[in-house]
Scaffold this active site. Structure first.
Site, PDB file in Angstrom:
ATOM      1  N   LYS A   1       0.825  -1.216   0.000  1.00 24.28           N
ATOM      2  CA  LYS A   1       0.000   0.000   0.000  1.00 24.28           C
ATOM      3  C   LYS A   1       0.855   1.260   0.000  1.00 24.28           C
ATOM      4  O   LYS A   1       0.510   2.240  -0.655  1.00 24.28           O
ATOM      5  CB  LYS A   1      -0.968   0.000   1.196  1.00 24.28           C
ATOM      6  CG  LYS A   1      -2.050  -1.058   1.062  1.00 24.28           C
ATOM      7  CD  LYS A   1      -3.207  -0.834   2.011  1.00 24.28           C
ATOM      8  CE  LYS A   1      -4.280  -1.893   1.787  1.00 24.28           C
ATOM      9  NZ  LYS A   1      -5.359  -1.845   2.764  1.00 24.28           N
TER      10      LYS A   1
ATOM     11  N   LYS B   1      -9.335 -11.761  -8.204  1.00 20.38           N
ATOM     12  CA  LYS B   1     -10.398 -11.821  -7.197  1.00 20.38           C
ATOM     13  C   LYS B   1     -11.362 -10.642  -7.323  1.00 20.38           C
ATOM     14  O   LYS B   1     -10.962  -9.541  -7.747  1.00 20.38           O
ATOM     15  CB  LYS B   1      -9.805 -11.912  -5.791  1.00 20.38           C
ATOM     16  CG  LYS B   1      -9.215 -10.634  -5.245  1.00 20.38           C
ATOM     17  CD  LYS B   1      -9.052 -10.706  -3.728  1.00 20.38           C
ATOM     18  CE  LYS B   1      -8.858  -9.295  -3.177  1.00 20.38           C
ATOM     19  NZ  LYS B   1      -9.030  -9.176  -1.753  1.00 20.38           N
TER      20      LYS B   1
ATOM     21  N   LYS C   1     -13.185  -4.645  -4.180  1.00 19.33           N
ATOM     22  CA  LYS C   1     -13.812  -3.321  -4.215  1.00 19.33           C
ATOM     23  C   LYS C   1     -12.889  -2.284  -4.831  1.00 19.33           C
ATOM     24  O   LYS C   1     -13.327  -1.200  -5.184  1.00 19.33           O
ATOM     25  CB  LYS C   1     -14.247  -2.905  -2.815  1.00 19.33           C
ATOM     26  CG  LYS C   1     -13.121  -2.785  -1.852  1.00 19.33           C
ATOM     27  CD  LYS C   1     -13.659  -2.631  -0.461  1.00 19.33           C
ATOM     28  CE  LYS C   1     -12.543  -2.799   0.552  1.00 19.33           C
ATOM     29  NZ  LYS C   1     -13.033  -3.183   1.840  1.00 19.33           N
TER      30      LYS C   1
HETATM   31  P1  ATP Z   1      -9.442  -4.867  -1.596  1.00 21.15           P
HETATM   32  O1  ATP Z   1      -9.652  -5.857  -2.704  1.00 21.15           O
HETATM   33  O2  ATP Z   1      -9.660  -3.463  -1.966  1.00 21.15           O
HETATM   34  O3  ATP Z   1      -8.191  -5.117  -0.809  1.00 21.15           O
HETATM   35  P2  ATP Z   1     -11.450  -6.347  -0.475  1.00 21.15           P
HETATM   36  O4  ATP Z   1     -12.533  -6.210  -1.461  1.00 21.15           O
HETATM   37  O5  ATP Z   1     -10.547  -7.544  -0.472  1.00 21.15           O
HETATM   38  O6  ATP Z   1     -10.573  -5.088  -0.561  1.00 21.15           O
HETATM   39  P3  ATP Z   1     -11.433  -6.271   2.417  1.00 21.15           P
HETATM   40  O7  ATP Z   1     -12.086  -5.225   3.245  1.00 21.15           O
HETATM   41  O8  ATP Z   1      -9.966  -6.332   2.373  1.00 21.15           O
HETATM   42  O9  ATP Z   1     -12.079  -6.194   0.955  1.00 21.15           O
HETATM   43  O10 ATP Z   1     -11.952  -7.676   2.825  1.00 21.15           O
HETATM   44  C1  ATP Z   1     -12.920  -7.967   3.767  1.00 21.15           C
HETATM   45  C2  ATP Z   1     -12.966  -9.473   3.856  1.00 21.15           C
HETATM   46  O11 ATP Z   1     -13.492 -10.046   2.638  1.00 21.15           O
HETATM   47  C3  ATP Z   1     -11.591 -10.123   4.061  1.00 21.15           C
HETATM   48  O12 ATP Z   1     -11.693 -11.130   5.061  1.00 21.15           O
HETATM   49  C4  ATP Z   1     -11.253 -10.724   2.717  1.00 21.15           C
HETATM   50  O13 ATP Z   1     -10.441 -11.871   2.839  1.00 21.15           O
HETATM   51  C5  ATP Z   1     -12.626 -11.068   2.142  1.00 21.15           C
HETATM   52  N1  ATP Z   1     -12.658 -11.010   0.672  1.00 21.15           N
HETATM   53  C6  ATP Z   1     -12.494  -9.906  -0.087  1.00 21.15           C
HETATM   54  N2  ATP Z   1     -12.600 -10.184  -1.405  1.00 21.15           N
HETATM   55  C7  ATP Z   1     -12.829 -11.501  -1.503  1.00 21.15           C
HETATM   56  C8  ATP Z   1     -13.035 -12.409  -2.604  1.00 21.15           C
HETATM   57  N3  ATP Z   1     -13.041 -11.997  -3.864  1.00 21.15           N
HETATM   58  N4  ATP Z   1     -13.263 -13.700  -2.342  1.00 21.15           N
HETATM   59  C9  ATP Z   1     -13.289 -14.126  -1.063  1.00 21.15           C
HETATM   60  N5  ATP Z   1     -13.099 -13.349   0.016  1.00 21.15           N
HETATM   61  C10 ATP Z   1     -12.871 -12.057  -0.176  1.00 21.15           C
END
Ligand code: ATP
Ligand code: LTN
Length: 332
Positions: free
Chosen positions: A114, A197, A200
């Site tokens: 980051k 994956k 967001k």
């Molecule tokens: P970013 O991709 O911007 O890092 P994110 O969408 O991964 O953010 P987080 O707030 O980091 O969101 O994640 C919240 C939870 O959701 C975490 O426990 C993460 O492991 C899970 N998670 C996020 N995206 C996925 C995905 N595509 N599949 C499964 N689990 C996910």
């Protein structure tokens, strides 16, 4: 037998959770609250590491809490609260900072990634100390298990190291927690780019199914998801990443096995299959969105639920902090 203690947190950094957040994280929270003594928090202080407009932070914090409840996190079965409501998180956070080596913190890959993206002048010190606040979140509640995604494994390792270090220097104080890494099957990919994956922070939201989007938008996103080559509906992550992702989504929401779905769609085309997935997703998410909107419509009732949760959390957190201070030699 006493139930194992679980703690996890989620950042209020977006207007809606996406399907990956639900299937990869929140669904496990809902499962774990049944047999464990679960503490779940919206980590609003962690979200301050990214500059956010105050009105937006407030809105996202409430929408996150409301979505958790609508998705099945039950304030009567677990302790649901906001991190900022418990001052002990910051108090123990400082102690964790005084226990962490500078080099040790510099090795955290999430910080490296980051901070590299934003450059050192735009990286706040809070991003550097983020894992120590996270350690405090966990250790305050003497958690046995921490359900998180694979990306958080290093932060949990650091938390374990810090707890062990404190215990050996100052006497038994903290439970050493274990990461409860969610199953690989729960990884949901982007609908337009099914080898990455669902995230967001994706460049385009076309491949991201958001819980708070309208049923029409979500149905459209699924129907226009990337099409693999061939025509058969078959699980094959290498050759058919798009269809495999849709099979995972359908199976996780409908509870039907992948092979059952492959049989049902034998001889039918991708179009029929995508329509079926769209229907399953929309039927699953529509009541959750409605429930979230209902909870948000009565903001004072929602805040009251969080205050009640905080009162329960505070009992455990303050007990741990007093013990920590005493063991450190702080006059209490
Ligand atoms: P970013 O991709 O911007 O890092 P994110 O969408 O991964 O953010 P987080 O707030 O980091 O969101 O994640 C919240 C939870 O959701 C975490 O426990 C993460 O492991 C899970 N998670 C996020 N995206 C996925 C995905 N595509 N599949 C499964 N689990 C996910
Ligand atoms: N860093 C985590 C969010 C988080 C967390 C926690 C998870 C903050 N405090 C305590 C588990 C336990 C994330 O980015 N997913």
């Amino acid at each position: 037998m006493t139930r194992k203690r679980v703690l996890s947190g989620i950042q209020p950094t977006h207007d809606s959770f996406h399907l990956g957040n639900y299937l990869g994280a929140v669904k496990q929270w809902v499962e774990l609250q049944k047999e464990h003594d679960a503490f779940y928090c919206v980590v609003d202080l962690h979200a301050l590491t990214v500059e956010t407009d105050p009105a937006l932070l407030r809105k996202r914090t409430l929408v996150s809490a409301a979505q958790l409840i609508a998705l099945g996190v039950d304030p009567d079965k677990c302790t649901l609260f906001l991190q900022s409501h418990i001052a002990e998180h910051n108090q123990l956070g400082w102690i964790m900072e005084c226990l962490t080596g500078f080099g040790e913190a510099s090795r955290m890959t999430q910080f490296k990634d980051k901070s590299q993206k934003s450059g050192s002048d735009r990286t706040v010190v809070g991003l550097f100390t983020y894992p120590m606040l996270q350690a405090a979140d966990i250790l305050l509640y003497q958690a046995d298990l921490v359900p998180v995604g694979e990306d958080q494994r290093q932060h949990i390792e650091l938390t374990r190291d810090l707890a062990g270090r404190f215990n050996s220097r100052y006497g038994a104080t903290f439970q050493i927690p274990e990461a409860y890494i969610m199953k690989a099957g729960a990884k949901i990919n982007d609908l337009q780019d099914p080898t990455s994956k669902m995230s967001k922070s994706a460049a385009s939201m076309q491949g991201v199914i958001e819980i708070m989007d309208s049923p029409e938008i979500n149905a459209k996103k699924i129907k226009s998801s990337m099409t693999d080559t061939g025509r058969e509906v078959r699980f094959d992550e290498k050759e058919k990443p798009g269809i495999s992702n849709l099979l995972t989504i359908h199976s996780s929401l409908s509870g039907r096995s992948i092979s059952e779905l492959e049989n049902e769609f034998e001889g039918k085309g991708y179009g029929d299959f995508k329509s079926a997935v769209a229907e399953v997703v929309v039927d699953y998410l529509a009541p959750i969105r409605t429930r979230t909107l209902e909870l948000l419509a009565d903001e004072s009732a929602l805040v009251e639920i969080l205050r009640v949760g905080a009162a329960k959390a505070r009992v455990v957190a303050s007990e741990t902090l007093v013990k920590t201070y005493k063991n450190l030699g702080i006059v209490t």
